[in-house]
Design a protein around this motif. Structure first.
Motif, PDB file in Angstrom:
ATOM      1  N   ASP A   1       0.809  -1.224   0.000  1.00 17.13           N
ATOM      2  CA  ASP A   1       0.000   0.000   0.000  1.00 17.13           C
ATOM      3  C   ASP A   1       0.842   1.274   0.000  1.00 17.13           C
ATOM      4  O   ASP A   1       0.324   2.362   0.219  1.00 17.13           O
ATOM      5  N   ARG A   2       2.135   1.148  -0.249  1.00 17.46           N
ATOM      6  CA  ARG A   2       2.969   2.356  -0.270  1.00 17.46           C
ATOM      7  C   ARG A   2       2.976   2.999  -1.652  1.00 17.46           C
ATOM      8  O   ARG A   2       2.542   2.413  -2.635  1.00 17.46           O
ATOM      9  N   ARG A   3       3.494   4.222  -1.703  1.00 14.67           N
ATOM     10  CA  ARG A   3       3.599   4.931  -2.975  1.00 14.67           C
ATOM     11  C   ARG A   3       4.571   4.211  -3.912  1.00 14.67           C
ATOM     12  O   ARG A   3       5.535   3.596  -3.466  1.00 14.67           O
ATOM     13  N   PHE A   4       4.301   4.317  -5.201  1.00 16.34           N
ATOM     14  CA  PHE A   4       5.149   3.690  -6.212  1.00 16.34           C
ATOM     15  C   PHE A   4       5.696   4.793  -7.112  1.00 16.34           C
ATOM     16  O   PHE A   4       4.943   5.476  -7.808  1.00 16.34           O
ATOM     17  N   LEU A   5       6.998   4.967  -7.082  1.00 13.74           N
ATOM     18  CA  LEU A   5       7.634   6.017  -7.869  1.00 13.74           C
ATOM     19  C   LEU A   5       8.056   5.456  -9.225  1.00 13.74           C
ATOM     20  O   LEU A   5       8.870   4.523  -9.297  1.00 13.74           O
ATOM     21  N   LEU A   6       7.483   6.032 -10.274  1.00 13.22           N
ATOM     22  CA  LEU A   6       7.795   5.618 -11.643  1.00 13.22           C
ATOM     23  C   LEU A   6       8.574   6.731 -12.322  1.00 13.22           C
ATOM     24  O   LEU A   6       8.047   7.819 -12.551  1.00 13.22           O
ATOM     25  N   GLY A   7       9.843   6.480 -12.633  1.00 15.20           N
ATOM     26  CA  GLY A   7      10.648   7.450 -13.359  1.00 15.20           C
ATOM     27  C   GLY A   7      10.239   7.478 -14.821  1.00 15.20           C
ATOM     28  O   GLY A   7      10.142   6.435 -15.463  1.00 15.20           O
ATOM     29  N   CYS A   8       9.990   8.666 -15.354  1.00 17.56           N
ATOM     30  CA  CYS A   8       9.396   8.780 -16.691  1.00 17.56           C
ATOM     31  C   CYS A   8      10.143   9.770 -17.582  1.00 17.56           C
ATOM     32  O   CYS A   8      10.401  10.901 -17.174  1.00 17.56           O
ATOM     33  N   PRO A   9      10.424   9.365 -18.823  1.00 17.19           N
ATOM     34  CA  PRO A   9      10.890  10.326 -19.814  1.00 17.19           C
ATOM     35  C   PRO A   9       9.700  10.953 -20.533  1.00 17.19           C
ATOM     36  O   PRO A   9       8.619  10.363 -20.616  1.00 17.19           O
ATOM     37  N   SER A  10       9.902  12.146 -21.071  1.00 15.25           N
ATOM     38  CA  SER A  10       8.928  12.697 -22.002  1.00 15.25           C
ATOM     39  C   SER A  10       9.322  12.251 -23.405  1.00 15.25           C
ATOM     40  O   SER A  10      10.299  11.535 -23.591  1.00 15.25           O
ATOM     41  N   GLY A  11       8.553  12.660 -24.406  1.00 16.83           N
ATOM     42  CA  GLY A  11       8.904  12.315 -25.782  1.00 16.83           C
ATOM     43  C   GLY A  11       8.210  11.072 -26.291  1.00 16.83           C
ATOM     44  O   GLY A  11       7.330  10.504 -25.649  1.00 16.83           O
ATOM     45  N   ARG A  12       8.664  10.636 -27.470  1.00 16.17           N
ATOM     46  CA  ARG A  12       7.969   9.584 -28.207  1.00 16.17           C
ATOM     47  C   ARG A  12       8.189   8.178 -27.663  1.00 16.17           C
ATOM     48  O   ARG A  12       7.307   7.329 -27.748  1.00 16.17           O
ATOM     49  N   THR A  13       9.363   7.917 -27.105  1.00 19.51           N
ATOM     50  CA  THR A  13       9.766   6.535 -26.821  1.00 19.51           C
ATOM     51  C   THR A  13       8.790   5.801 -25.910  1.00 19.51           C
ATOM     52  O   THR A  13       8.425   4.654 -26.176  1.00 19.51           O
ATOM     53  N   ALA A  14       8.393   6.436 -24.815  1.00 17.20           N
ATOM     54  CA  ALA A  14       7.552   5.756 -23.831  1.00 17.20           C
ATOM     55  C   ALA A  14       6.055   5.965 -24.056  1.00 17.20           C
ATOM     56  O   ALA A  14       5.244   5.444 -23.278  1.00 17.20           O
ATOM     57  N   MET A  15       5.663   6.681 -25.106  1.00 20.07           N
ATOM     58  CA  MET A  15       4.237   6.928 -25.334  1.00 20.07           C
ATOM     59  C   MET A  15       3.413   5.650 -25.429  1.00 20.07           C
ATOM     60  O   MET A  15       2.308   5.582 -24.861  1.00 20.07           O
ATOM     61  N   PRO A  16       3.862   4.595 -26.136  1.00 24.46           N
ATOM     62  CA  PRO A  16       3.060   3.364 -26.146  1.00 24.46           C
ATOM     63  C   PRO A  16       2.859   2.780 -24.752  1.00 24.46           C
ATOM     64  O   PRO A  16       1.802   2.204 -24.462  1.00 24.46           O
ATOM     65  N   THR A  17       3.836   2.940 -23.877  1.00 25.22           N
ATOM     66  CA  THR A  17       3.694   2.472 -22.490  1.00 25.22           C
ATOM     67  C   THR A  17       2.650   3.295 -21.759  1.00 25.22           C
ATOM     68  O   THR A  17       1.784   2.740 -21.051  1.00 25.22           O
ATOM     69  N   TYR A  18       2.690   4.605 -21.914  1.00 24.14           N
ATOM     70  CA  TYR A  18       1.713   5.463 -21.228  1.00 24.14           C
ATOM     71  C   TYR A  18       0.299   5.184 -21.738  1.00 24.14           C
ATOM     72  O   TYR A  18      -0.658   5.156 -20.944  1.00 24.14           O
ATOM     73  N   ARG A  19       0.161   4.961 -23.031  1.00 26.52           N
ATOM     74  CA  ARG A  19      -1.165   4.638 -23.575  1.00 26.52           C
ATOM     75  C   ARG A  19      -1.651   3.300 -23.025  1.00 26.52           C
ATOM     76  O   ARG A  19      -2.848   3.142 -22.691  1.00 26.52           O
ATOM     77  N   ALA A  20      -0.753   2.344 -22.905  1.00 29.85           N
ATOM     78  CA  ALA A  20      -1.133   1.034 -22.370  1.00 29.85           C
ATOM     79  C   ALA A  20      -1.551   1.146 -20.906  1.00 29.85           C
ATOM     80  O   ALA A  20      -2.501   0.481 -20.472  1.00 29.85           O
ATOM     81  N   LEU A  21      -0.863   1.972 -20.140  1.00 32.93           N
ATOM     82  CA  LEU A  21      -1.254   2.165 -18.737  1.00 32.93           C
ATOM     83  C   LEU A  21      -2.662   2.744 -18.645  1.00 32.93           C
ATOM     84  O   LEU A  21      -3.461   2.336 -17.777  1.00 32.93           O
ATOM     85  N   ALA A  22      -2.977   3.695 -19.516  1.00 35.96           N
ATOM     86  CA  ALA A  22      -4.325   4.275 -19.510  1.00 35.96           C
ATOM     87  C   ALA A  22      -5.367   3.219 -19.869  1.00 35.96           C
ATOM     88  O   ALA A  22      -6.468   3.199 -19.295  1.00 35.96           O
ATOM     89  N   ARG A  23      -5.042   2.337 -20.801  1.00 32.18           N
ATOM     90  CA  ARG A  23      -5.989   1.262 -21.152  1.00 32.18           C
ATOM     91  C   ARG A  23      -6.217   0.333 -19.960  1.00 32.18           C
ATOM     92  O   ARG A  23      -7.352  -0.090 -19.702  1.00 32.18           O
TER      93      ARG A  23
END
Length: 260
Positions: free
Chosen positions: A31-53
């Motif tokens: 139940d603790r906080r989860f820190l996710l290090g994130c880049p901006s830009g194109r590379t991780a966009m498919p990952t961010y879209r998948a998380l939203a799904r």
């Protein structure tokens, strides 16, 4: 030491795989906080879209904290640096709000679950405070990484960055700025791209994270893929090779980048 790569058919498959890893690690933290290090830009966009799904299907992302790697900065009248206006399309804080947290929050609302709310950013007026805040929080649980295609920059760490570098303000080289012209189409001339950025350091990534996932996608990243897979230790002229020296590293690429 080297990192054995995982190669998947395309960037969307990579995004699904990385998102599944994030959800697995998130579920394991209790139940603790989860820190996710994130880049901006194109590379991780498919990952961010998948998380939203996944959020739209009811996944619990309420404990997620988005820890951004960097942002563009400009000098004020007094000479001190400040982050660019988050309403600008190339603001990394704006990117986090619009492209990462916003879609996840909307999906959570539709699913009737609690949305994450926190975005962390380095302060160019006090870069060291970022490392301190990460340390106090117990470190970054999982850091998503991307590499510059032309010069191997990671976050805004430029070629020549020392291995022990922590969060700092840095001038941006021409290759990094040209790479970012591809990310933000409104940059139609090099002189439109800011010349400085605030960034987590190479050692911030290596020392302050429990696990890292380097994502390399697209034919334009073939040289970067080859450079990272051949590395056996940190190479200052290609800062993304720090992945070799991180705890629990994974290199995941699509076939276009891997040349398969």
């Amino acid at each position: 030491m080297s990192v054995h790569p995982i190669v998947l058919p395309d960037a969307d498959a990579v995004g699904e795989e990385v998102a599944a890893t994030i959800l697995d690690r998130l579920a394991a933290t209790g139940d603790r906080r989860f820190l996710l290090g994130c880049p901006s830009g194109r590379t991780a966009m498919p990952t961010y879209r998948a998380l939203a799904r996944h959020a739209a299907r009811g996944a619990d992302l309420s404990r997620l904290i988005i820890v951004m790697m960097d942002d563009y900065v400009v000098a004020g009248e007094d000479g001190t640096f400040r982050r660019v206006d988050p309403d600008l399309s190339y603001s990394c804080l704006g990117f986090a709000r619009r492209q990462i947290l916003g879609p996840i929050a909307q999906a959570c609302a539709e699913a009737g679950t609690v949305a994450p709310t926190e975005i962390w950013m380095p302060d160019p007026a006090d870069p060291a405070s970022y490392d301190q805040a990460i340390d106090v929080a117990g470190g970054i649980d999982l850091f998503l990484l991307a590499t510059g295609a032309g010069d191997g920059h990671i976050a805004f760490n430029q070629p020549g960055t020392a291995r022990n570098a922590r969060t700092h303000v840095t001038p941006l080289g021409e290759a990094t700025r040209r790479d970012n012209m591809g990310t933000f189409p409104e940059f139609t001339r090099l002189d439109m791209v800011p010349t400085h950025g605030v960034t987590v350091g190479v050692d911030t990534i290596a020392a302050c994270s429990r696990e890292v996932v380097m994502i390399v996608c697209g034919e334009h990243k073939r040289d970067a893929y080859a450079r990272i897979t051949a590395a056996e230790a940190y190479e200052p002229d290609w800062p993304a090779t720090v992945v070799i020296e991180c705890k629990n590293p994974t290199l995941i690429a699509d076939r276009a980048a891997a040349g398969r």
